[in-house]
Design a protein around this motif. Sequence first.
Motif, PDB file in Angstrom:
ATOM      1  N   ARG A  23      58.114  14.568  40.865  1.00  0.00           N
ATOM      2  CA  ARG A  23      58.680  14.993  41.989  1.00  0.00           C
ATOM      3  C   ARG A  23      57.700  15.128  43.330  1.00  0.00           C
ATOM      4  NH1 ARG A  23      63.733  14.949  43.578  1.00  0.00           N
ATOM      5  NH2 ARG A  23      62.972  16.244  45.540  1.00  0.00           N
ATOM      6  N   GLN A  27      60.566  14.557  48.808  1.00  0.00           N
ATOM      7  CA  GLN A  27      61.066  13.237  48.266  1.00  0.00           C
ATOM      8  C   GLN A  27      62.698  12.983  48.287  1.00  0.00           C
ATOM      9  OE1 GLN A  27      59.695  12.654  44.250  1.00  0.00           O
ATOM     10  NE2 GLN A  27      61.147  11.149  43.512  1.00  0.00           N
ATOM     11  N   THR A  28      63.110  12.017  48.238  1.00  0.00           N
ATOM     12  CA  THR A  28      64.618  11.638  48.487  1.00  0.00           C
ATOM     13  C   THR A  28      65.342  12.360  47.165  1.00  0.00           C
ATOM     14  OG1 THR A  28      64.456   9.753  49.725  1.00  0.00           O
ATOM     15  CG2 THR A  28      66.764  10.055  48.424  1.00  0.00           C
ATOM     16  N   LYS A  30      68.495  12.240  45.006  1.00  0.00           N
ATOM     17  CA  LYS A  30      69.873  11.127  44.453  1.00  0.00           C
ATOM     18  C   LYS A  30      70.733  11.893  43.971  1.00  0.00           C
ATOM     19  CE  LYS A  30      67.910   7.082  45.340  1.00  0.00           C
ATOM     20  NZ  LYS A  30      68.224   6.042  46.399  1.00  0.00           N
ATOM     21  N   ARG A  32      74.340  11.350  41.863  1.00  0.00           N
ATOM     22  CA  ARG A  32      75.181  10.175  41.377  1.00  0.00           C
ATOM     23  C   ARG A  32      76.593  10.946  40.901  1.00  0.00           C
ATOM     24  NH1 ARG A  32      75.861   6.827  36.476  1.00  0.00           N
ATOM     25  NH2 ARG A  32      73.728   7.457  35.446  1.00  0.00           N
ATOM     26  N   ASP A  52      69.371  13.767  40.943  1.00  0.00           N
ATOM     27  CA  ASP A  52      68.166  13.022  40.263  1.00  0.00           C
ATOM     28  C   ASP A  52      68.478  12.792  38.679  1.00  0.00           C
ATOM     29  OD1 ASP A  52      66.885  13.100  42.875  1.00  0.00           O
ATOM     30  OD2 ASP A  52      66.122  15.140  42.640  1.00  0.00           O
ATOM     31  N   ARG A 157      64.744  21.240  45.798  1.00  0.00           N
ATOM     32  CA  ARG A 157      66.186  21.095  46.073  1.00  0.00           C
ATOM     33  C   ARG A 157      66.838  22.489  46.060  1.00  0.00           C
ATOM     34  NH1 ARG A 157      65.798  17.428  40.706  1.00  0.00           N
ATOM     35  NH2 ARG A 157      64.328  19.164  40.489  1.00  0.00           N
ATOM     36  N   GLU A 279      76.855   6.853  44.892  1.00  0.00           N
ATOM     37  CA  GLU A 279      75.585   7.400  44.930  1.00  0.00           C
ATOM     38  C   GLU A 279      75.202   7.914  46.214  1.00  0.00           C
ATOM     39  OE1 GLU A 279      72.685   6.047  41.005  1.00  0.00           O
ATOM     40  OE2 GLU A 279      72.160   5.338  43.175  1.00  0.00           O
ATOM     41  N   SER A 281      72.179   9.621  48.905  1.00  0.00           N
ATOM     42  CA  SER A 281      70.721   9.772  48.986  1.00  0.00           C
ATOM     43  C   SER A 281      70.690  10.999  50.035  1.00  0.00           C
ATOM     44  CB  SER A 281      70.033   8.566  49.279  1.00  0.00           C
ATOM     45  OG  SER A 281      70.052   7.781  48.327  1.00  0.00           O
TER      46      SER A 281
END
Length: 282
Positions: A23, A27-28, A30, A32, A52, A157, A279, A281
């Motif tokens: 990472r 960074q984006t 994700k 889900r 992620d 995060r 999902e 982002s």
Amino acid sequence: MDRPSVLQRDRSPGADSRSVAARAPGQTVKVRVLGCSGGIGGGLRTTSMLVDADILIDAGTGVGDLSLEQLAKIDHIFVSHSHLDHVTSIPFLVDTVCWMRASPIIVYGIKEVLDILRAHLFNWKIWPDFTQIPDGDNPFMVYREIRVGEAVELHGRRFTPIPANHTVPAVGYLLDNGRNALIFSGDTSSNPALWKVVNATQNLKYLIIETAFSNKERNIAIASKHLCPDMLAEELEQMRVSPEVFITHLKPGEGALTMKEVSQAAGRWRPRMLENNQEFSL
Ligand SMILES: [Zn+2]
Ligand SMILES: [Zn+2]
């Protein structure tokens, strides 16, 4: 939990695949959806989101759709509350992947939630206590206590437990990577404290909020401390920011009716039904 391999864990470096090592800052992130229904049946799964590759928010039945390789990458589980539809996959996950991992899975929750998991789930009766397996110094799973309003940062995060109003001690979560934020209400009824957090989150991109019952079941919603569409509308009236709004925890068989009522009562916020495998982002 009777396999001999449980004590043959490979502790060599890299025995667990560390997705976070790759990472980069900023960074984006994700997210889900692995499950977003109030029940099971057909394609329905109960609440879980994969952040992620290495983090779960809740661990409902949808976790079981992940491959063994994906399961083994999960290092952290943030639990909103102890109800079975949100924790049922933790015991199976730990038992399934423990022999593949070099580090314990960390289960995060407020003290009251962790106490319930200790007493009523990982209690050697319903399931073994994996914080003592293979031994207490070197366990397959650990609990980590978190507090409402105090963020846990995992490689950029940030997870902050936020107030929820449910029949058992419960929280929602604010996930923020510094650029964008997502709020998950958890299971909740009317909850002024949620809106303080929502309105203070200027970078809020997504709000995922429950509406477990249709309007005709308003009394059940109140008794079980969930929301119905008319209650949701009263809640959203307090919102002063403009995220995309997604509805979760719909009762199986009542999704269409509940979403129709949501549109009628709360249409101006353009709420959409949360879909499995959707999902986001950040
Ligand atoms: Zn619940
Ligand atoms: Zn629930």
